[in-house]
Design a protein around this motif. Structure first.
Motif, PDB file in Angstrom:
ATOM      1  N   ALA A 148       0.810  -1.212   0.000  1.00 52.64           N
ATOM      2  CA  ALA A 148       0.000   0.000   0.000  1.00 52.64           C
ATOM      3  C   ALA A 148       0.846   1.267   0.000  1.00 52.64           C
ATOM      4  O   ALA A 148       0.393   2.322  -0.446  1.00 52.64           O
ATOM      5  CB  ALA A 148      -0.933   0.003   1.213  1.00 52.64           C
ATOM      6  N   ARG A 149       2.076   1.178   0.484  1.00 55.00           N
ATOM      7  CA  ARG A 149       2.875   2.396   0.633  1.00 55.00           C
ATOM      8  C   ARG A 149       3.089   3.130  -0.686  1.00 55.00           C
ATOM      9  O   ARG A 149       2.951   4.358  -0.740  1.00 55.00           O
ATOM     10  CB  ARG A 149       4.210   2.064   1.291  1.00 55.00           C
ATOM     11  CG  ARG A 149       5.052   3.302   1.543  1.00 55.00           C
ATOM     12  CD  ARG A 149       6.321   2.980   2.298  1.00 55.00           C
ATOM     13  NE  ARG A 149       7.189   4.129   2.358  1.00 55.00           N
ATOM     14  CZ  ARG A 149       8.425   4.118   2.838  1.00 55.00           C
ATOM     15  NH1 ARG A 149       8.922   2.985   3.327  1.00 55.00           N
ATOM     16  NH2 ARG A 149       9.160   5.201   2.853  1.00 55.00           N
ATOM     17  N   PRO A 150       3.432   2.450  -1.801  1.00 55.00           N
ATOM     18  CA  PRO A 150       3.583   3.191  -3.055  1.00 55.00           C
ATOM     19  C   PRO A 150       2.303   3.906  -3.486  1.00 55.00           C
ATOM     20  O   PRO A 150       2.368   4.978  -4.097  1.00 55.00           O
ATOM     21  CB  PRO A 150       3.979   2.103  -4.058  1.00 55.00           C
ATOM     22  CG  PRO A 150       4.596   1.030  -3.227  1.00 55.00           C
ATOM     23  CD  PRO A 150       3.811   1.033  -1.955  1.00 55.00           C
ATOM     24  N   PHE A 151       1.153   3.328  -3.166  1.00 57.71           N
ATOM     25  CA  PHE A 151      -0.112   3.972  -3.507  1.00 57.71           C
ATOM     26  C   PHE A 151      -0.225   5.315  -2.785  1.00 57.71           C
ATOM     27  O   PHE A 151      -0.627   6.323  -3.375  1.00 57.71           O
ATOM     28  CB  PHE A 151      -1.279   3.059  -3.126  1.00 57.71           C
ATOM     29  CG  PHE A 151      -2.626   3.547  -3.608  1.00 57.71           C
ATOM     30  CD1 PHE A 151      -3.107   3.184  -4.847  1.00 57.71           C
ATOM     31  CD2 PHE A 151      -3.413   4.360  -2.807  1.00 57.71           C
ATOM     32  CE1 PHE A 151      -4.343   3.622  -5.296  1.00 57.71           C
ATOM     33  CE2 PHE A 151      -4.650   4.798  -3.236  1.00 57.71           C
ATOM     34  CZ  PHE A 151      -5.121   4.433  -4.492  1.00 57.71           C
ATOM     35  N   HIS A 152       0.123   5.329  -1.501  1.00 57.20           N
ATOM     36  CA  HIS A 152       0.093   6.581  -0.733  1.00 57.20           C
ATOM     37  C   HIS A 152       1.062   7.603  -1.326  1.00 57.20           C
ATOM     38  O   HIS A 152       0.737   8.792  -1.442  1.00 57.20           O
ATOM     39  CB  HIS A 152       0.442   6.307   0.729  1.00 57.20           C
ATOM     40  CG  HIS A 152      -0.618   5.577   1.480  1.00 57.20           C
ATOM     41  ND1 HIS A 152      -1.713   6.213   2.043  1.00 57.20           N
ATOM     42  CD2 HIS A 152      -0.755   4.257   1.770  1.00 57.20           C
ATOM     43  CE1 HIS A 152      -2.482   5.312   2.650  1.00 57.20           C
ATOM     44  NE2 HIS A 152      -1.922   4.125   2.494  1.00 57.20           N
TER      45      HIS A 152
ATOM     46  N   GLY B 212      -7.633  -0.779 -12.302  1.00 55.58           N
ATOM     47  CA  GLY B 212      -6.940  -1.940 -11.751  1.00 55.58           C
ATOM     48  C   GLY B 212      -7.016  -1.897 -10.244  1.00 55.58           C
ATOM     49  O   GLY B 212      -6.001  -1.850  -9.548  1.00 55.58           O
ATOM     50  N   CYS B 213      -8.225  -1.929  -9.734  1.00 59.16           N
ATOM     51  CA  CYS B 213      -8.468  -1.680  -8.310  1.00 59.16           C
ATOM     52  C   CYS B 213      -8.095  -2.850  -7.414  1.00 59.16           C
ATOM     53  O   CYS B 213      -8.043  -2.701  -6.188  1.00 59.16           O
ATOM     54  CB  CYS B 213      -9.923  -1.316  -8.081  1.00 59.16           C
ATOM     55  SG  CYS B 213     -11.096  -2.652  -8.469  1.00 59.16           S
ATOM     56  N   GLY B 214      -7.837  -4.040  -8.002  1.00 60.02           N
ATOM     57  CA  GLY B 214      -7.535  -5.190  -7.157  1.00 60.02           C
ATOM     58  C   GLY B 214      -8.684  -5.489  -6.217  1.00 60.02           C
ATOM     59  O   GLY B 214      -9.860  -5.352  -6.580  1.00 60.02           O
ATOM     60  N   PRO B 215      -8.384  -5.880  -4.974  1.00 59.85           N
ATOM     61  CA  PRO B 215      -9.452  -6.212  -4.035  1.00 59.85           C
ATOM     62  C   PRO B 215     -10.161  -4.999  -3.435  1.00 59.85           C
ATOM     63  O   PRO B 215     -10.970  -5.146  -2.527  1.00 59.85           O
ATOM     64  CB  PRO B 215      -8.726  -7.011  -2.951  1.00 59.85           C
ATOM     65  CG  PRO B 215      -7.314  -6.509  -2.985  1.00 59.85           C
ATOM     66  CD  PRO B 215      -7.050  -6.195  -4.440  1.00 59.85           C
ATOM     67  N   GLY B 216      -9.865  -3.818  -3.948  1.00 58.93           N
ATOM     68  CA  GLY B 216     -10.592  -2.617  -3.530  1.00 58.93           C
ATOM     69  C   GLY B 216     -10.177  -2.036  -2.200  1.00 58.93           C
ATOM     70  O   GLY B 216     -10.797  -1.085  -1.720  1.00 58.93           O
ATOM     71  N   HIS B 217      -9.111  -2.566  -1.611  1.00 60.74           N
ATOM     72  CA  HIS B 217      -8.730  -2.117  -0.276  1.00 60.74           C
ATOM     73  C   HIS B 217      -8.171  -0.697  -0.268  1.00 60.74           C
ATOM     74  O   HIS B 217      -8.151  -0.054   0.793  1.00 60.74           O
ATOM     75  CB  HIS B 217      -7.702  -3.079   0.324  1.00 60.74           C
ATOM     76  CG  HIS B 217      -6.440  -3.204  -0.453  1.00 60.74           C
ATOM     77  ND1 HIS B 217      -6.412  -3.578  -1.772  1.00 60.74           N
ATOM     78  CD2 HIS B 217      -5.148  -2.990  -0.101  1.00 60.74           C
ATOM     79  CE1 HIS B 217      -5.165  -3.602  -2.203  1.00 60.74           C
ATOM     80  NE2 HIS B 217      -4.376  -3.247  -1.210  1.00 60.74           N
TER      81      HIS B 217
ATOM     82  N   ARG C 116     -15.940  -6.210  -4.343  1.00 60.37           N
ATOM     83  CA  ARG C 116     -17.362  -6.071  -4.017  1.00 60.37           C
ATOM     84  C   ARG C 116     -17.650  -6.538  -2.595  1.00 60.37           C
ATOM     85  O   ARG C 116     -18.489  -5.948  -1.898  1.00 60.37           O
ATOM     86  CB  ARG C 116     -18.191  -6.853  -5.033  1.00 60.37           C
ATOM     87  CG  ARG C 116     -18.177  -6.220  -6.430  1.00 60.37           C
ATOM     88  CD  ARG C 116     -18.861  -7.082  -7.468  1.00 60.37           C
ATOM     89  NE  ARG C 116     -18.874  -6.435  -8.782  1.00 60.37           N
ATOM     90  CZ  ARG C 116     -19.270  -7.010  -9.903  1.00 60.37           C
ATOM     91  NH1 ARG C 116     -19.704  -8.277  -9.885  1.00 60.37           N
ATOM     92  NH2 ARG C 116     -19.241  -6.345 -11.050  1.00 60.37           N
ATOM     93  N   GLU C 117     -16.958  -7.583  -2.163  1.00 64.10           N
ATOM     94  CA  GLU C 117     -17.102  -8.023  -0.772  1.00 64.10           C
ATOM     95  C   GLU C 117     -16.624  -6.962   0.195  1.00 64.10           C
ATOM     96  O   GLU C 117     -17.090  -6.884   1.339  1.00 64.10           O
ATOM     97  CB  GLU C 117     -16.331  -9.324  -0.551  1.00 64.10           C
ATOM     98  CG  GLU C 117     -16.948 -10.534  -1.235  1.00 64.10           C
ATOM     99  CD  GLU C 117     -16.106 -11.776  -1.072  1.00 64.10           C
ATOM    100  OE1 GLU C 117     -15.077 -11.715  -0.368  1.00 64.10           O
ATOM    101  OE2 GLU C 117     -16.477 -12.832  -1.654  1.00 64.10           O
ATOM    102  N   ASN C 118     -15.684  -6.128  -0.252  1.00 65.77           N
ATOM    103  CA  ASN C 118     -15.180  -5.030   0.581  1.00 65.77           C
ATOM    104  C   ASN C 118     -16.013  -3.769   0.451  1.00 65.77           C
ATOM    105  O   ASN C 118     -15.620  -2.703   0.947  1.00 65.77           O
ATOM    106  CB  ASN C 118     -13.718  -4.719   0.203  1.00 65.77           C
ATOM    107  CG  ASN C 118     -12.760  -5.801   0.654  1.00 65.77           C
ATOM    108  OD1 ASN C 118     -12.988  -6.468   1.658  1.00 65.77           O
ATOM    109  ND2 ASN C 118     -11.665  -5.977  -0.089  1.00 65.77           N
TER     110      ASN C 118
END
Length: 253
Positions: A17-21, A39-44, A72-74
């Motif tokens: 997650a750090r590179p996203f920030h 390319g949202c992946g699991p949406g976290h 979607r589960e998230n």
């Protein structure tokens, strides 16, 4: 198409997650109409976009059915879309694509098309791993080159992605203002064979999908000691894992 394991991918969520920030921090949009998580992946991480721009419509897209289901589960209203078929909407003022385009060899041709389709003043932000020549990836290719597995899995040669200057030239050629940089993160990993676990959810996906389960287990057993040699654990049991990433943030003319 190779399959994804969202749970395995998220096992290193704090590091991934750090590179996203860091990418998000360089986007200067104030009140965008639409923000796209391409390319949202699991949406976290999609929620971070909603939190940053609460007045924007947020669109989350991914090409993996497993990842879309996990998103979607998230609670993320994600859609199944291949980025190669995607075109920016007229109100797409921010597009973020994080650790996605390395899986799309033709993305170099897509970038100018996307940037030219975005509205004036829109922001486009991308991040891709730049460690394909690192031991973690070189050793995978080395094991795959053994007679038992030779020709069974298509893998890159370590030179698939452009260097930062090439991205800068490509994006600047569209007339956009661009900021390109690279960072090598030194991740502190714990547990048994942590580098093997890390790449099992990313670089080893094509290997896992191509080999029968028993052969994949044997492949991992052969790869594991090589990775331990390249990334030896420290006396306290932790392992340092250098990981290079390339970033580009552009604003359209």
């Amino acid at each position: 198409m190779t399959s994804w394991d969202p749970a395995l991918y998220l096992s290193f969520d704090d590091h991934r997650a750090r590179p996203f920030h860091d990418l998000l921090a360089r986007i200067g949009a104030v009140e965008p109409r639409r923000v796209v998580d391409l390319g949202c992946g699991p949406g976290h991480l999609t929620a971070l976009l909603s939190g940053r721009w609460p007045g924007a419509a947020v669109t989350a897209l991914d090409s993996s059915p497993e990842m879309v289901a996990a998103a979607r589960e998230n609670g993320v209203d994600a859609d199944l879309v291949d980025v190669r078929d995607w075109t920016p909407a007229p109100d797409a003022d921010v597009v973020v694509t994080n650790a996605v385009l390395q899986w799309v060899p033709e993305h170099v041709a897509l970038l100018p098309r996307w940037l030219e389709a975005l509205p004036s003043g829109a922001w486009f932000a991308m991040q891709v791993p730049g460690n394909s020549s690192a031991p973690s990836h070189h050793l995978v290719r080395e094991v795959l080159d053994q007679p038992r597995w030779r020709g069974s899995v298509a893998v890159g040669d370590g030179d698939a992605l452009p260097e930062p200057a090439a991205y800068a030239d490509l994006i600047a050629g569209t007339g956009a203002e661009v900021d390109v940089w690279e960072t090598t993160y030194l991740h502190r990993l714990t547990g048994a064979d942590p580098v093997l676990r890390w790449i099992s959810s990313t670089a080893l996906r094509p290997v896992r999908d191509a080999l029968p389960a028993a052969e994949y287990d044997r492949f991992r057993d052969e790869l594991a000691p090589r990775l331990r040699g390249a990334y030896p654990p420290r006396p306290d049991g932790t392992t340092w894992f250098p990981f290079r990433r390339v970033f580009a943030v552009a604003r359209t003319a």
